[in-house]
Design a protein around this motif. Structure first.
Motif, PDB file in Angstrom:
ATOM      1  N   LYS A  63       0.846  -1.194   0.000  1.00 29.07           N
ATOM      2  CA  LYS A  63       0.000   0.000   0.000  1.00 29.07           C
ATOM      3  C   LYS A  63       0.884   1.248   0.000  1.00 29.07           C
ATOM      4  O   LYS A  63       0.618   2.197  -0.737  1.00 29.07           O
ATOM      5  N   ASP A  64       1.954   1.225   0.795  1.00 31.44           N
ATOM      6  CA  ASP A  64       2.873   2.372   0.809  1.00 31.44           C
ATOM      7  C   ASP A  64       3.515   2.576  -0.558  1.00 31.44           C
ATOM      8  O   ASP A  64       3.684   3.711  -1.004  1.00 31.44           O
ATOM      9  N   MET A  65       3.864   1.485  -1.210  1.00 30.65           N
ATOM     10  CA  MET A  65       4.476   1.581  -2.533  1.00 30.65           C
ATOM     11  C   MET A  65       3.467   2.128  -3.552  1.00 30.65           C
ATOM     12  O   MET A  65       3.824   2.947  -4.400  1.00 30.65           O
ATOM     13  N   ARG A  66       2.219   1.664  -3.489  1.00 26.51           N
ATOM     14  CA  ARG A  66       1.193   2.188  -4.396  1.00 26.51           C
ATOM     15  C   ARG A  66       0.987   3.687  -4.166  1.00 26.51           C
ATOM     16  O   ARG A  66       0.874   4.468  -5.122  1.00 26.51           O
ATOM     17  N   ASP A  67       0.961   4.076  -2.890  1.00 27.85           N
ATOM     18  CA  ASP A  67       0.820   5.501  -2.564  1.00 27.85           C
ATOM     19  C   ASP A  67       1.994   6.308  -3.121  1.00 27.85           C
ATOM     20  O   ASP A  67       1.824   7.409  -3.637  1.00 27.85           O
ATOM     21  N   GLU A  68       3.189   5.753  -3.003  1.00 26.07           N
ATOM     22  CA  GLU A  68       4.385   6.439  -3.498  1.00 26.07           C
ATOM     23  C   GLU A  68       4.351   6.570  -5.021  1.00 26.07           C
ATOM     24  O   GLU A  68       4.708   7.614  -5.582  1.00 26.07           O
ATOM     25  N   VAL A  69       3.924   5.510  -5.703  1.00 27.63           N
ATOM     26  CA  VAL A  69       3.808   5.570  -7.165  1.00 27.63           C
ATOM     27  C   VAL A  69       2.810   6.658  -7.553  1.00 27.63           C
ATOM     28  O   VAL A  69       3.091   7.483  -8.434  1.00 27.63           O
ATOM     29  N   TYR A  70       1.668   6.690  -6.893  1.00 25.96           N
ATOM     30  CA  TYR A  70       0.657   7.706  -7.197  1.00 25.96           C
ATOM     31  C   TYR A  70       1.201   9.107  -6.925  1.00 25.96           C
ATOM     32  O   TYR A  70       1.037  10.016  -7.744  1.00 25.96           O
ATOM     33  N   ARG A  71       1.851   9.302  -5.783  1.00 26.40           N
ATOM     34  CA  ARG A  71       2.378  10.616  -5.432  1.00 26.40           C
ATOM     35  C   ARG A  71       3.408  11.088  -6.453  1.00 26.40           C
ATOM     36  O   ARG A  71       3.376  12.225  -6.922  1.00 26.40           O
ATOM     37  N   MET A  72       4.307  10.178  -6.840  1.00 31.99           N
ATOM     38  CA  MET A  72       5.336  10.552  -7.812  1.00 31.99           C
ATOM     39  C   MET A  72       4.725  10.845  -9.186  1.00 31.99           C
ATOM     40  O   MET A  72       5.197  11.735  -9.897  1.00 31.99           O
ATOM     41  N   MET A  73       3.695  10.107  -9.550  1.00 36.24           N
ATOM     42  CA  MET A  73       3.023  10.384 -10.824  1.00 36.24           C
ATOM     43  C   MET A  73       2.396  11.776 -10.792  1.00 36.24           C
ATOM     44  O   MET A  73       2.467  12.511 -11.776  1.00 36.24           O
ATOM     45  N   GLN A  74       1.778  12.135  -9.666  1.00 35.01           N
ATOM     46  CA  GLN A  74       1.153  13.452  -9.541  1.00 35.01           C
ATOM     47  C   GLN A  74       2.197  14.572  -9.570  1.00 35.01           C
ATOM     48  O   GLN A  74       1.908  15.687  -9.994  1.00 35.01           O
ATOM     49  N   ASP A  75       3.430  14.247  -9.122  1.00 31.03           N
ATOM     50  CA  ASP A  75       4.517  15.227  -9.156  1.00 31.03           C
ATOM     51  C   ASP A  75       5.169  15.318 -10.527  1.00 31.03           C
ATOM     52  O   ASP A  75       6.092  16.108 -10.724  1.00 31.03           O
ATOM     53  N   GLY A  76       4.747  14.459 -11.474  1.00 33.89           N
ATOM     54  CA  GLY A  76       5.260  14.534 -12.837  1.00 33.89           C
ATOM     55  C   GLY A  76       6.464  13.652 -13.114  1.00 33.89           C
ATOM     56  O   GLY A  76       7.151  13.839 -14.121  1.00 33.89           O
ATOM     57  N   ALA A  77       6.736  12.674 -12.258  1.00 30.81           N
ATOM     58  CA  ALA A  77       7.884  11.787 -12.464  1.00 30.81           C
ATOM     59  C   ALA A  77       7.609  10.816 -13.612  1.00 30.81           C
ATOM     60  O   ALA A  77       6.481  10.396 -13.845  1.00 30.81           O
ATOM     61  N   ASP A  80      10.595   5.658 -15.421  1.00 27.68           N
ATOM     62  CA  ASP A  80      11.954   5.303 -15.012  1.00 27.68           C
ATOM     63  C   ASP A  80      12.311   5.930 -13.673  1.00 27.68           C
ATOM     64  O   ASP A  80      12.976   5.299 -12.844  1.00 27.68           O
ATOM     65  N   ASP A  81      11.878   7.161 -13.445  1.00 28.39           N
ATOM     66  CA  ASP A  81      12.144   7.821 -12.166  1.00 28.39           C
ATOM     67  C   ASP A  81      11.435   7.105 -11.018  1.00 28.39           C
ATOM     68  O   ASP A  81      12.009   6.914  -9.943  1.00 28.39           O
ATOM     69  N   ILE A  82      10.198   6.721 -11.258  1.00 28.70           N
ATOM     70  CA  ILE A  82       9.419   6.036 -10.223  1.00 28.70           C
ATOM     71  C   ILE A  82      10.037   4.692  -9.891  1.00 28.70           C
ATOM     72  O   ILE A  82      10.263   4.364  -8.726  1.00 28.70           O
ATOM     73  N   VAL A  83      10.329   3.895 -10.927  1.00 28.52           N
ATOM     74  CA  VAL A  83      10.930   2.580 -10.700  1.00 28.52           C
ATOM     75  C   VAL A  83      12.302   2.744 -10.052  1.00 28.52           C
ATOM     76  O   VAL A  83      12.656   2.012  -9.113  1.00 28.52           O
ATOM     77  N   GLY A  84      13.080   3.711 -10.499  1.00 30.58           N
ATOM     78  CA  GLY A  84      14.396   3.963  -9.919  1.00 30.58           C
ATOM     79  C   GLY A  84      14.319   4.314  -8.446  1.00 30.58           C
ATOM     80  O   GLY A  84      15.124   3.841  -7.632  1.00 30.58           O
ATOM     81  N   ALA A  85      13.347   5.145  -8.066  1.00 27.89           N
ATOM     82  CA  ALA A  85      13.194   5.516  -6.658  1.00 27.89           C
ATOM     83  C   ALA A  85      12.828   4.311  -5.803  1.00 27.89           C
ATOM     84  O   ALA A  85      13.362   4.127  -4.694  1.00 27.89           O
ATOM     85  N   LEU A  86      11.941   3.461  -6.313  1.00 25.62           N
ATOM     86  CA  LEU A  86      11.552   2.276  -5.552  1.00 25.62           C
ATOM     87  C   LEU A  86      12.678   1.248  -5.495  1.00 25.62           C
ATOM     88  O   LEU A  86      12.847   0.565  -4.486  1.00 25.62           O
ATOM     89  N   VAL A  87      13.467   1.148  -6.562  1.00 29.65           N
ATOM     90  CA  VAL A  87      14.621   0.245  -6.551  1.00 29.65           C
ATOM     91  C   VAL A  87      15.668   0.754  -5.560  1.00 29.65           C
ATOM     92  O   VAL A  87      16.258  -0.030  -4.809  1.00 29.65           O
ATOM     93  N   ASP A  88      15.880   2.068  -5.522  1.00 32.66           N
ATOM     94  CA  ASP A  88      16.827   2.634  -4.558  1.00 32.66           C
ATOM     95  C   ASP A  88      16.379   2.362  -3.128  1.00 32.66           C
ATOM     96  O   ASP A  88      17.203   2.112  -2.252  1.00 32.66           O
ATOM     97  N   ARG A  89      15.084   2.407  -2.904  1.00 35.92           N
ATOM     98  CA  ARG A  89      14.552   2.232  -1.551  1.00 35.92           C
ATOM     99  C   ARG A  89      14.482   0.762  -1.133  1.00 35.92           C
ATOM    100  O   ARG A  89      14.804   0.418  -0.005  1.00 35.92           O
ATOM    101  N   PHE A  90      14.058  -0.121  -2.061  1.00 38.85           N
ATOM    102  CA  PHE A  90      13.803  -1.512  -1.703  1.00 38.85           C
ATOM    103  C   PHE A  90      14.755  -2.519  -2.348  1.00 38.85           C
ATOM    104  O   PHE A  90      14.702  -3.700  -2.036  1.00 38.85           O
ATOM    105  N   GLY A  91      15.579  -2.094  -3.276  1.00 36.08           N
ATOM    106  CA  GLY A  91      16.493  -2.991  -3.955  1.00 36.08           C
ATOM    107  C   GLY A  91      15.937  -3.475  -5.282  1.00 36.08           C
ATOM    108  O   GLY A  91      14.750  -3.310  -5.576  1.00 36.08           O
TER     109      GLY A  91
END
Length: 160
Positions: A63-77, A80-91
């Motif tokens: 749920k936190d990851m889905r929220d983060e994806v939505y938030r980043m999409m709303q910020d215009g990411a 690749d930026d979204i996947v990169g941020a989640l990979v940096d955070r979770f591997g």
């Protein structure tokens, strides 16, 4: 009365489950943006559930990851930026399709290597069988002994 309590228990159990499975609702400006969101969350793996994507997982981390994806999409990411941020955070585990690089080359090459190895084994077996030619697998003496054993077994089977 027991039936009533059993039915009540079942109804309450399913009602509790239904309330737990309520999906969060996000507002999207366009249908394309919603499809992009659905694609992203279906391509990312839940770190807790391991073989379930974050779209299907009920884990809090998903749920936190889905929220983060939505938030980043709303910020215009970008994707690749979204996947990169989640990979940096979770591997890199959160990606179902890890990128091809020197660390993952064996992962990507293994199916081809296994197929080639299997073909070599099959070719080797066929080649050995052809090379052996018409040679019998048993010598004449071994064949006579095997026939004698089989004949004695069939005779004892008939006597039973």
């Amino acid at each position: 009365m027991r039936v009533f309590y059993a039915a009540l228990f079942v109804v309450l159990a399913f009602a509790g489950q239904a309330s737990a499975d309520v999906a969060e609702v996000y507002d999207f400006a366009t249908r394309a943006e919603e499809q992009r969101y659905q694609q992203l969350i279906s391509e990312l793996r839940c770190p807790k559930c391991q073989n379930q994507n974050i779209a299907d997982s009920n884990a809090p981390i998903s749920k936190d990851m889905r929220d983060e994806v939505y938030r980043m999409m709303q910020d215009g990411a970008s994707n690749d930026d979204i996947v990169g941020a989640l990979v940096d955070r979770f591997g890199e585990f959160v990606q179902y399709k890890p990128p091809l690089d020197k660390r993952t080359i064996v992962l990507w090459a293994f199916p081809a290597i296994a197929t080639l190895g299997g073909l070599l084994v099959v070719v080797g077996v066929i080649w050995r069988a052809r090379r052996r030619g018409g040679e019998p697998a048993l010598s004449a003496e071994d064949r006579a002994r095997a026939e004698q054993i089989l004949a004695s077994q069939s005779k004892s089977d008939r006597q039973r």
